[in-house]
Design a protein around this motif. Structure first.
Motif, PDB file in Angstrom:
ATOM      1  N   ALA A 265       0.821  -1.214   0.000  1.00 16.60           N
ATOM      2  CA  ALA A 265       0.000   0.000   0.000  1.00 16.60           C
ATOM      3  C   ALA A 265       0.855   1.263   0.000  1.00 16.60           C
ATOM      4  N   SER A 266       2.122   1.122   0.376  1.00 17.82           N
ATOM      5  CA  SER A 266       2.991   2.303   0.389  1.00 17.82           C
ATOM      6  C   SER A 266       3.255   2.814  -1.014  1.00 17.82           C
ATOM      7  N   GLY A 267       3.042   1.947  -1.997  1.00 17.20           N
ATOM      8  CA  GLY A 267       3.234   2.381  -3.379  1.00 17.20           C
ATOM      9  C   GLY A 267       4.695   2.413  -3.800  1.00 17.20           C
ATOM     10  N   ASN A 268       5.580   1.955  -2.925  1.00 17.86           N
ATOM     11  CA  ASN A 268       7.005   1.975  -3.257  1.00 17.86           C
ATOM     12  C   ASN A 268       7.539   0.548  -3.306  1.00 17.86           C
ATOM     13  N   LYS A 269       7.834   0.108  -4.523  1.00 18.10           N
ATOM     14  CA  LYS A 269       8.262  -1.292  -4.694  1.00 18.10           C
ATOM     15  C   LYS A 269       9.578  -1.568  -3.973  1.00 18.10           C
ATOM     16  N   LEU A 270      10.441  -0.571  -3.927  1.00 20.20           N
ATOM     17  CA  LEU A 270      11.731  -0.789  -3.281  1.00 20.20           C
ATOM     18  C   LEU A 270      11.537  -1.007  -1.780  1.00 20.20           C
ATOM     19  N   ILE A 271      10.683  -0.218  -1.189  1.00 23.70           N
ATOM     20  CA  ILE A 271      10.374  -0.406   0.234  1.00 23.70           C
ATOM     21  C   ILE A 271       9.780  -1.790   0.440  1.00 23.70           C
ATOM     22  N   GLN A 272       8.900  -2.168  -0.456  1.00 23.75           N
ATOM     23  CA  GLN A 272       8.251  -3.469  -0.324  1.00 23.75           C
ATOM     24  C   GLN A 272       9.279  -4.603  -0.377  1.00 23.75           C
ATOM     25  N   ILE A 273      10.161  -4.542  -1.353  1.00 23.77           N
ATOM     26  CA  ILE A 273      11.133  -5.613  -1.521  1.00 23.77           C
ATOM     27  C   ILE A 273      12.109  -5.659  -0.352  1.00 23.77           C
ATOM     28  N   CYS A 274      12.636  -4.501   0.030  1.00 20.79           N
ATOM     29  CA  CYS A 274      13.614  -4.487   1.123  1.00 20.79           C
ATOM     30  C   CYS A 274      12.971  -4.925   2.426  1.00 20.79           C
ATOM     31  N   THR A 275      11.753  -4.496   2.646  1.00 18.44           N
ATOM     32  CA  THR A 275      11.027  -4.958   3.824  1.00 18.44           C
ATOM     33  C   THR A 275      10.970  -6.473   3.831  1.00 18.44           C
ATOM     34  N   ASP A 276      10.598  -7.012   2.703  1.00 20.79           N
ATOM     35  CA  ASP A 276      10.459  -8.465   2.585  1.00 20.79           C
ATOM     36  C   ASP A 276      11.782  -9.173   2.863  1.00 20.79           C
ATOM     37  N   VAL A 277      12.831  -8.686   2.253  1.00 20.34           N
ATOM     38  CA  VAL A 277      14.137  -9.331   2.407  1.00 20.34           C
ATOM     39  C   VAL A 277      14.609  -9.285   3.854  1.00 20.34           C
ATOM     40  N   VAL A 278      14.589  -8.098   4.426  1.00 18.66           N
ATOM     41  CA  VAL A 278      15.116  -7.953   5.787  1.00 18.66           C
ATOM     42  C   VAL A 278      14.230  -8.707   6.773  1.00 18.66           C
ATOM     43  N   ARG A 279      12.943  -8.701   6.508  1.00 17.42           N
ATOM     44  CA  ARG A 279      12.050  -9.408   7.415  1.00 17.42           C
ATOM     45  C   ARG A 279      12.408 -10.887   7.481  1.00 17.42           C
ATOM     46  N   SER A 280      12.596 -11.495   6.332  1.00 20.27           N
ATOM     47  CA  SER A 280      12.868 -12.934   6.350  1.00 20.27           C
ATOM     48  C   SER A 280      14.204 -13.232   7.023  1.00 20.27           C
TER      49      SER A 280
END
Lengths: 250, 250
Positions: free
Chosen positions: A164-179
DNA sequence: GCTAGTGCACTGGTCGGACCAGTAGGCTCT
DNA sequence: AGAGCCTACTGGTCCGACCAGTGCACTAGC
């Protein structure tokens, strides 16, 4: 002084030139995901190199996540859509060999997740709000099931916010760091005795965050998101490093 | 239901097993940066595979930034200290292939730089403040020289802030995304006519940010950092995408 | 005796050929 | 027309060979 300035020529290995050409073709859109490369034997004719060279180039391209080859496939290697897998790979080796502490990783998550919430509060659609609702509902169900399903629902919530943030980079980095973080704390979590209480508390926090996102109050959502993440992970962070996390909670 | 549940065995290729073993040795610290791997001919004996297989494994390890091999080197491949180079590589292909917009990249920078400033305001040492002072001084000198040296000084400032944040991940990601953004806007900047005015204005902004960092006012430093970045890059961002950036400026 | 130059014994990079196991699609046989 | 085999591919692996570099030991010259 003066005279022609020559650039130092460095021996560019043959397989690297092959990599370059294929990589460029992919980046320029000449090769699109799903398309097939010629077979290795064709490539070695086209590039006029040996098959070993072609194969080394393909290994590099594969390591970069650009292609995939399957034995016995009558077609050549398949061009892949970019996935954060290689980003994930390099960031996890970074985390392991470059001695990233859990505190740094959690802090990074706090930053990204808070920003995602801040943006989501303004840009979220009704569908995305519904997704977040559903994720929290699943979290509540999962409390009685297993930590794994709870965690999966939790991930779904954060991912919905990130999208929902509309920022794919935020989405991807969030995903990576989260895992990566989840990998690090998974064994510790498994031993926690009061897991259920933690889960219930976390659900309450998530509901507050979602309320702020729904109300469009970005700064509040960001603040709550940071606080939620801190409360959930602080116990795994060595006490000496917690102040750095608290610094984000103003 | 019931009965033993077998996991699907997927043919693990020989070179992958070689990669795994070497990778694990590096991550466990058995192989430390600067050390040398055995020669390819030795490795093919140790792993009892052919040299082609060894070489493909080395290509993968090299693509992941873990080792480097030099022709003619009497020793084997060198184990490298992890550098963000491979992270940079995968993130730039992400930016190109996965159609990341400049707006998203700048937004990401705003988020990271603001957080770095927030943390730096509390954690900075006197030496780091001196570094930032020096960077701004160089920026001022560079106004009369060239855009390149101005940009280099600007990078030095932001890097000092990122280091002062105490979070290596923030530092590395800041560095990676910054260079991608600079690549994207470099040609546009070259054509700007009122560059000098922009530089002077940017210097003023940087001084304000530094003042807030020195005063220990994290939230203010973060806000100013976001504003500074927006003012500097907004002109390169398509008008339709600017609101998403403004959403970060509360 | 010491230095400068020269081989030599390695290294990685590339090549060509060979074989294997797997796949997919055409073919034949029923 | 359908089920099964067959073949012509594919990628994965191995082998042996040659080349161009590099570093070191050795030697010839001072």
């Amino acid at each position: 002084m003066g005279g022609p300035r020559f650039e130092p020529v460095q021996a560019v290995r043959a397989y690297e030139r092959v990599v370059e050409q294929v990589e460029e073709a992919i980046e320029r859109g000449v090769l699109t995901p799903g398309q097939r490369l010629p077979s290795e034997r064709d490539l070695m004719v086209q590039f006029s190199v040996s098959r070993s060279t072609v194969r080394e180039a393909l290994r590099v391209l594969q390591a970069r996540g650009l292609v995939r080859s399957r034995p016995g496939d009558p077609n050549g290697a398949e061009v892949l859509a970019f996935s954060p897998a290689t980003l994930h790979k390099s960031m996890s080796t970074l985390a392991r060999v470059s001695e990233l502490s859990l505190a740094e990783l959690v802090q990074f998550r706090m930053v990204l997740d808070a920003s995602a919430n801040l943006l989501a509060a303004r840009l979220r659609t009704e569908e995305q709000l519904a997704e977040m609702d559903a994720a929290i509902a699943r979290m509540r169900e999962a409390v009685e099931e297993s930590y794994e399903s709870f965690s999966a629902a939790d991930v779904a919530f954060h991912d919905a916010v990130a999208r929902a943030s509309g920022n794919k980079l935020i989405q991807i980095c969030t995903d990576v760091v989260r895992s990566i973080v989840l990998d690090l704390v998974s064994e510790k979590i498994a031993g926690a005795s009061d897991r259920k209480a933690l889960m219930l508390e976390s659900i309450g926090h998530h509901e507050e965050v979602l309320a702020a996102v729904r109300a469009g109050d970005g700064p509040l959502a960001a603040r709550l998101a940071r606080r939620t993440m801190y409360d959930y992970y602080a116990v795994y962070v060595p006490e000496g490093e917690r102040p750095a996390l608290l610094a984000l909670l103003e």
